[in-house]
Design an enzyme around this catalytic site. Sequence first.
Site, mmCIF file in Angstrom:
data_model
loop_
_atom_site.group_PDB
_atom_site.id
_atom_site.type_symbol
_atom_site.label_atom_id
_atom_site.label_comp_id
_atom_site.label_asym_id
_atom_site.label_seq_id
_atom_site.Cartn_x
_atom_site.Cartn_y
_atom_site.Cartn_z
ATOM 1 N N ASP A 60 0.814 -1.211 0.000
ATOM 2 C CA ASP A 60 0.000 0.000 0.000
ATOM 3 C C ASP A 60 0.851 1.266 0.000
ATOM 4 O OD1 ASP A 60 -2.208 -1.626 0.148
ATOM 5 O OD2 ASP A 60 -2.980 -0.782 2.020
ATOM 6 N N HIS A 111 -5.794 2.733 -4.203
ATOM 7 C CA HIS A 111 -5.831 2.961 -2.757
ATOM 8 C C HIS A 111 -6.475 4.306 -2.422
ATOM 9 C CE1 HIS A 111 -4.855 1.993 1.294
ATOM 10 N NE2 HIS A 111 -3.812 2.786 1.442
ATOM 11 N N HIS A 115 -4.782 10.031 1.243
ATOM 12 C CA HIS A 115 -4.832 8.985 2.268
ATOM 13 C C HIS A 115 -5.560 9.544 3.491
ATOM 14 C CE1 HIS A 115 -3.468 5.826 5.044
ATOM 15 N NE2 HIS A 115 -3.191 5.120 3.959
ATOM 16 N N HIS A 206 3.774 -2.340 3.302
ATOM 17 C CA HIS A 206 3.853 -0.998 2.737
ATOM 18 C C HIS A 206 5.229 -0.806 2.098
ATOM 19 C CE1 HIS A 206 0.636 -0.710 5.729
ATOM 20 N NE2 HIS A 206 0.161 0.297 5.021
#
Length: 253
Positions: A60, A111, A115, A206
């Site tokens: 991610d 994604h 964020h 990640h």
Amino acid sequence: MSSLISPVTRALTISGALAAGSLAVAHAAPALSALNAVRPWLTPELCGYGDPDHIALTFDDGPDPASTPFFLRELDRAGVRATFFLLGRMLVRDPGLGRELVAAGHEIAVHGYEHRCLLLRTPGAVRDDIARALDTISDLTGTQPTWYRPPYGVLTAGTLAAARELELTPVLWSTWGRDWTAAATPDSVHRTVTRRLAGGGTVLLHDTDCTAAPGSWRSAFGALPRLIDTCRARGLRLGPLREHRTSPVGLAR
């Protein structure tokens, strides 16, 4: 007449509060799937379960020129392909790196553009964010993503509706490395991932620290070779979500 106004007003106020509360619950209920302890029981379809001899490896928050190339080289050395859930705002900083991921045979997924926790965003804002990310990724990498994973793994009713409209399948994970913390180490990441690792599972790591503790990506990178060896020692194949099942794992459209 005035004696009736107060009870009616109170009843309407209570009804309005109950209705608002019900809407809030409906909006936030899918967020429970972000909890690792309850997701396998509450929403197993979001865990990313697939073929029992396969592990889906996912990353991610990238792509990040400061860290993603390290993962690319290690995955290439090991002959492993993965699924990268990209942030639109990271991709526009280095579109070439996104195209490099595709050229190396990795799968690209969405994604989001920013964020942010979706619990605090309106359905319209959520839809716009996902659509912007999808368009950015498609335009800059030349691929059409299939999968969507929300920031922090937090889903809402609006998120699910937007994903369905945009023909994206939501998928979370069955095990993670907690590799975003300042205290994470390669050993702790490997130990945490393998604690719940089982055939058919999806691993979350990640490839950047852009939303995490500075330098934390090194814990995931350091754990990666050992994790690959562990999977192979258990007779498990590693690959992207597209190889995890013949059809997408997720909520029915």
